[in-house]
Structures are given as C-alpha cells and as structure tokens.
Design an enzyme around this catalytic site. Sequence first.
Site: not given
Length: 274
Positions: A2-3, A53, A262
């Site tokens: 999650p960002e 985060k 990524r």
Amino acid sequence: MPEGPEIRIAADKIEKAICPYPTTEIFFAFEHLKPFEADLTGCRVTQVETRGKAMLTHFDNGLSVYSHNQLYGKWMVRKAHDLPETNRQLRFAIHNAKKSALLYSASDIQILSEPEIEAHPFLSKLGLDVLSSNLEPKQLQASLKSKKHCRRRLATLYLDQHFLAGIGNYLRSEILFVARLNPQRRPADCTDDQLLTLAEASISVADQSYRHRGITNDLALASRLKAGGDRYRDYRYWVFGRDQKPCYVCSTPIVKEMVSNRRIYYCPYCQPCL
Ligand SMILES: [Zn+2]
C-alpha cells in the site's frame, strides 16, 4: 505494498471508529509488547497520524504505537470483537465499546514515547510527505533541484522514501506521466518549469488518489470508461499496468520496463527521452 494514499485512507477509518470512545481492550501478539496492553487500555486514541507509509496511533497517555505494513500488513475495522475468518495472524488490536481496529500480518510494530518518535531511525530519515497539507510545490521543486537529488534518475528517486515519503510504485508511474517526463531523466536535465510541473503533479496525483479511492486517471475520463463497462483496474490509471495498451492521450502503446526490480510504465510519445 500500500502507498501513502491507501495508508491515509486506513488511518481515517481507524480514527472514525476508535477516537470517539475509550479503549476497552488492547491486544499485541508480540511478547515484548504485552506489558503495554494494560497501559493503553482505558485510554483514548487522540489521532492516527501517517508519515509516508508508516502509521502512528497516538494515545492520550503520551504513548504511540508505530506500525509499518510493509508488504503484507492489513488493517480492518469491524464491529467490536467481530473478528473475521482469515488465515492472517492478528498482530495488534484496539477495541472500544462499538468497534475494533485490527492489524493483521504486520511485523513492524513498536511502542514509542514522543522523544523516541523524533529519534526513530526510519521516521527521522523520511523526506517531505507527499500527502502533507503543508507541502508546497516550490518546496518540492527545491528538493528536486538539491545537490542530493538532482543527478538521480526520476525512476529511482520516485521510489525513495528519503526523498518523498508515501510515494510508491503506481504513484511513480502516474506522477511521471502527468508531468510528461521520461523515467530515465534526472532533475538536472529538466527546466525549472518542468520541475515545478513535476512537483505540482506529485502533490495533486497523490491527493486525488487519496480523495477518489485510488483513481489517478483524469476523473471525467475514468467516469466515461466506467460507464462504458471498464473494470476499476482498467479505468483507474493513466499508464500503470497498461502495458501495450493505447495511451489515453496519444494512442501510442504504453511501455513497461523494470527499474530497481519494480515495474514502471510510461508513454514513449508523451514522455520522450529528451
Ligand atoms: Zn501518450
């Protein structure tokens, strides 16, 4: 993972459920945190703060619970003591008379006093917070131009929490598309105007994602695509996850590349190399 926007949305839900009433029970799975269960029971949660985060759940006795979801952590808010059926392991729970906030699977949980928050090895090194209401585009533009950052590729800079906290993989692709900048460029290759546009896009894309349940695409376009039958994951983004699909602006196929292990997506026409 999650960002920033997803963590802030989770924090809002926890605040709404937990802040109105004193806690009736606190649970920690880790043995070394068990002694704090009694200290935090009967207290009120004053605020659920997010820094990038990371999350800080502040209690009115001066202690705070630091948690970082990493890859697997997940918050759930339920009716009091109504635990879901899940294979996940419950790691931290706050119960009050009406609701329970449950943190599953996270392994990075700590109890901190105020001075410990300020000295915390992860928190103290975080960069500007992309979701902070005080963050001004000029401030972020100055950070992009700084010696520390100006010679790094945007693709690597835009995953670095020390540069901009709360940023992550989908925000990286979406922000660079909105700013029309190729991921291989460096701030040093950009004009002042381009860097200001990038700074503004960084703030506005993250803010829109937070306010509109993760949609970073143009909102009117997303509505039209949804009305046309597109699924959430298909209308949500400008470029992220849209490998080989036509760019919504120019119809050029979107390109996917791997940077720092990524995946990153961009439009080679809208975001030229130089
Ligand atoms: Zn394009």
